[in-house]
Design a protein around this motif. Structure first.
Motif, PDB file in Angstrom:
ATOM      1  N   THR A  69      -9.587   0.272  -0.445  1.00 55.54           N
ATOM      2  CA  THR A  69      -9.571  -0.122   0.955  1.00 55.54           C
ATOM      3  C   THR A  69      -8.119  -0.206   1.322  1.00 55.54           C
ATOM      4  O   THR A  69      -7.873  -0.652   2.374  1.00 55.54           O
ATOM      5  N   TYR A  70      -7.074  -0.061   0.414  1.00 55.45           N
ATOM      6  CA  TYR A  70      -5.525  -0.120   0.871  1.00 55.45           C
ATOM      7  C   TYR A  70      -5.306   0.753   1.987  1.00 55.45           C
ATOM      8  O   TYR A  70      -4.705  -0.195   2.783  1.00 55.45           O
ATOM      9  N   PHE A  71      -5.663   1.918   2.108  1.00 56.52           N
ATOM     10  CA  PHE A  71      -5.097   2.476   3.306  1.00 56.52           C
ATOM     11  C   PHE A  71      -5.600   2.260   4.637  1.00 56.52           C
ATOM     12  O   PHE A  71      -4.968   2.136   5.712  1.00 56.52           O
ATOM     13  N   SER A  72      -6.763   1.530   4.576  1.00 55.52           N
ATOM     14  CA  SER A  72      -7.365   1.079   5.945  1.00 55.52           C
ATOM     15  C   SER A  72      -7.116  -0.427   6.284  1.00 55.52           C
ATOM     16  O   SER A  72      -7.120  -0.993   7.271  1.00 55.52           O
ATOM     17  N   SER A  73      -6.750  -1.115   5.133  1.00 58.33           N
ATOM     18  CA  SER A  73      -6.617  -2.619   5.443  1.00 58.33           C
ATOM     19  C   SER A  73      -5.089  -3.272   5.064  1.00 58.33           C
ATOM     20  O   SER A  73      -5.180  -4.515   5.303  1.00 58.33           O
ATOM     21  N   ALA A  74      -4.274  -2.215   4.579  1.00 61.30           N
ATOM     22  CA  ALA A  74      -3.202  -2.809   4.382  1.00 61.30           C
ATOM     23  C   ALA A  74      -2.137  -3.212   5.439  1.00 61.30           C
ATOM     24  O   ALA A  74      -2.435  -2.580   6.309  1.00 61.30           O
ATOM     25  N   PRO A  75      -1.248  -4.086   5.435  1.00 69.42           N
ATOM     26  CA  PRO A  75      -0.458  -4.194   6.633  1.00 69.42           C
ATOM     27  C   PRO A  75       0.534  -3.032   6.982  1.00 69.42           C
ATOM     28  O   PRO A  75       0.937  -2.229   5.941  1.00 69.42           O
ATOM     29  N   ILE A  76       1.085  -2.821   7.921  1.00 69.69           N
ATOM     30  CA  ILE A  76       1.627  -1.651   8.573  1.00 69.69           C
ATOM     31  C   ILE A  76       3.047  -1.700   7.905  1.00 69.69           C
ATOM     32  O   ILE A  76       3.630  -0.453   7.579  1.00 69.69           O
ATOM     33  N   TRP A  77       3.561  -2.714   7.694  1.00 70.27           N
ATOM     34  CA  TRP A  77       5.128  -3.058   7.072  1.00 70.27           C
ATOM     35  C   TRP A  77       4.927  -2.174   5.423  1.00 70.27           C
ATOM     36  O   TRP A  77       5.889  -1.829   5.005  1.00 70.27           O
ATOM     37  N   LEU A  78       3.810  -2.435   4.880  1.00 69.11           N
ATOM     38  CA  LEU A  78       3.749  -2.054   3.349  1.00 69.11           C
ATOM     39  C   LEU A  78       3.485  -0.448   3.598  1.00 69.11           C
ATOM     40  O   LEU A  78       4.356   0.180   2.557  1.00 69.11           O
ATOM     41  N   HIS A  79       2.678  -0.194   4.378  1.00 67.19           N
ATOM     42  CA  HIS A  79       2.826   1.416   4.342  1.00 67.19           C
ATOM     43  C   HIS A  79       3.968   2.098   4.811  1.00 67.19           C
ATOM     44  O   HIS A  79       4.314   3.134   4.390  1.00 67.19           O
ATOM     45  N   GLY A  80       4.930   1.217   5.767  1.00 71.21           N
ATOM     46  CA  GLY A  80       6.303   1.929   6.227  1.00 71.21           C
ATOM     47  C   GLY A  80       7.184   1.736   4.884  1.00 71.21           C
ATOM     48  O   GLY A  80       8.043   2.653   4.766  1.00 71.21           O
ATOM     49  N   LEU A  81       6.643   0.923   4.054  1.00 67.31           N
ATOM     50  CA  LEU A  81       7.733   0.828   2.756  1.00 67.31           C
ATOM     51  C   LEU A  81       7.319   1.920   1.706  1.00 67.31           C
ATOM     52  O   LEU A  81       8.305   2.671   1.275  1.00 67.31           O
ATOM     53  N   ASN A  82       6.187   2.246   1.828  1.00 70.76           N
ATOM     54  CA  ASN A  82       5.677   3.317   0.884  1.00 70.76           C
ATOM     55  C   ASN A  82       6.200   4.603   1.565  1.00 70.76           C
ATOM     56  O   ASN A  82       6.812   5.632   0.890  1.00 70.76           O
ATOM     57  N   LEU A  83       6.210   4.679   2.861  1.00 69.61           N
ATOM     58  CA  LEU A  83       6.372   6.244   3.545  1.00 69.61           C
ATOM     59  C   LEU A  83       7.899   6.160   3.338  1.00 69.61           C
ATOM     60  O   LEU A  83       8.396   7.306   3.211  1.00 69.61           O
ATOM     61  N   SER A  84       8.956   5.162   3.607  1.00 71.36           N
ATOM     62  CA  SER A  84      10.196   5.340   3.550  1.00 71.36           C
ATOM     63  C   SER A  84      10.614   5.835   2.218  1.00 71.36           C
ATOM     64  O   SER A  84      11.434   6.567   1.986  1.00 71.36           O
ATOM     65  N   TRP A  85      10.297   5.273   0.918  1.00 66.69           N
ATOM     66  CA  TRP A  85      10.796   5.870  -0.239  1.00 66.69           C
ATOM     67  C   TRP A  85      10.117   7.227  -0.600  1.00 66.69           C
ATOM     68  O   TRP A  85      10.765   8.064  -1.115  1.00 66.69           O
ATOM     69  N   LEU A  86       8.983   7.794   0.103  1.00 65.99           N
ATOM     70  CA  LEU A  86       8.502   8.910  -0.024  1.00 65.99           C
ATOM     71  C   LEU A  86       9.405   9.921   0.681  1.00 65.99           C
ATOM     72  O   LEU A  86       9.635  11.176   0.210  1.00 65.99           O
ATOM     73  N   LEU A  87       9.696   9.699   1.971  1.00 68.14           N
ATOM     74  CA  LEU A  87      10.391  10.434   2.823  1.00 68.14           C
ATOM     75  C   LEU A  87      11.991  10.671   2.165  1.00 68.14           C
ATOM     76  O   LEU A  87      12.708  11.684   2.152  1.00 68.14           O
ATOM     77  N   LEU A  88      12.667   9.455   1.501  1.00 69.83           N
ATOM     78  CA  LEU A  88      13.825   9.579   0.920  1.00 69.83           C
ATOM     79  C   LEU A  88      13.941  10.461  -0.356  1.00 69.83           C
ATOM     80  O   LEU A  88      14.704  11.199  -0.477  1.00 69.83           O
ATOM     81  N   LEU A  89      12.558  10.412  -1.101  1.00 72.37           N
ATOM     82  CA  LEU A  89      12.365  11.420  -2.152  1.00 72.37           C
ATOM     83  C   LEU A  89      12.693  12.628  -1.761  1.00 72.37           C
ATOM     84  O   LEU A  89      13.185  13.621  -2.353  1.00 72.37           O
ATOM     85  N   GLY A  90      11.866  13.176  -0.784  1.00 72.78           N
ATOM     86  CA  GLY A  90      11.896  14.515  -0.080  1.00 72.78           C
ATOM     87  C   GLY A  90      13.354  15.044   0.269  1.00 72.78           C
ATOM     88  O   GLY A  90      13.594  16.020   0.099  1.00 72.78           O
ATOM     89  N   TYR A  91      13.836  14.000   0.894  1.00 74.10           N
ATOM     90  CA  TYR A  91      15.283  14.317   1.611  1.00 74.10           C
ATOM     91  C   TYR A  91      16.088  14.322   0.428  1.00 74.10           C
ATOM     92  O   TYR A  91      16.710  15.524   0.516  1.00 74.10           O
ATOM     93  N   THR A  92      15.862  13.654  -0.632  1.00 72.50           N
ATOM     94  CA  THR A  92      16.938  13.816  -1.934  1.00 72.50           C
ATOM     95  C   THR A  92      16.608  15.255  -2.617  1.00 72.50           C
ATOM     96  O   THR A  92      17.545  15.827  -2.932  1.00 72.50           O
TER      97      THR A  92
END
Length: 137
Positions: free
Chosen positions: A89-112
């Motif tokens: 249930t992580y994707f449906s119930s986790a807070p938005i800031w936790l999704h943002g933190l996860n997305l930020s490192w994934l985007l930085l990894l792609g950029y790198t």
């Protein structure tokens, strides 16, 4: 120790990657030229093998450190602050800031990966030339 020379970079820096490369040139005290059309910083003077390797890999190393920090922050946040009984249930119930933190490192990894691919390839080529005794170009 030589004082660091501040140089004037004209034009628009498209990628933070090139800003990091310019910073690397400034850290070793060597001037560089930024070509706005090519969006590339190049050395204005001859560099040693170690200096060339440092300037090639500095943006990758900084990005890697930032990725490690963001992944660690996400893992700690996920493990300490967010422990749902059912992990599915992580994707449906986790807070938005936790999704943002996860997305930020994934985007930085792609950029790198995109912007550092040719730098790493060039560093490997430079090391191969050095160990074969060929002059670098």
């Amino acid at each position: 120790m030589m004082p660091m020379q501040m140089q004037s970079i004209s034009g628009y820096l498209v990628a933070p990657h090139e800003s990091l490369r310019i910073w690397a040139y400034q850290l070793i005290g060597k001037p560089c030229q930024y070509h706005p059309v090519a969006h590339r910083a190049t050395p204005a003077t001859e560099l040693t093998f170690g200096q060339r390797l440092f300037c090639l890999l500095f943006p990758w190393a900084v990005s890697l450190v930032l990725i490690i920090v963001l992944v660690s922050a996400w893992a700690v946040s996920f493990g300490v602050y967010w422990q749902p009984a059912h992990r599915q249930t992580y994707f449906s119930s986790a807070p938005i800031w936790l999704h943002g933190l996860n997305l930020s490192w994934l985007l930085l990894l792609g950029y790198t990966v995109v912007f550092s691919f040719w730098d790493i390839f060039s560093a490997i080529k430079l090391c191969a030339q050095k160990f074969r005794g060929q002059p670098h170009n």
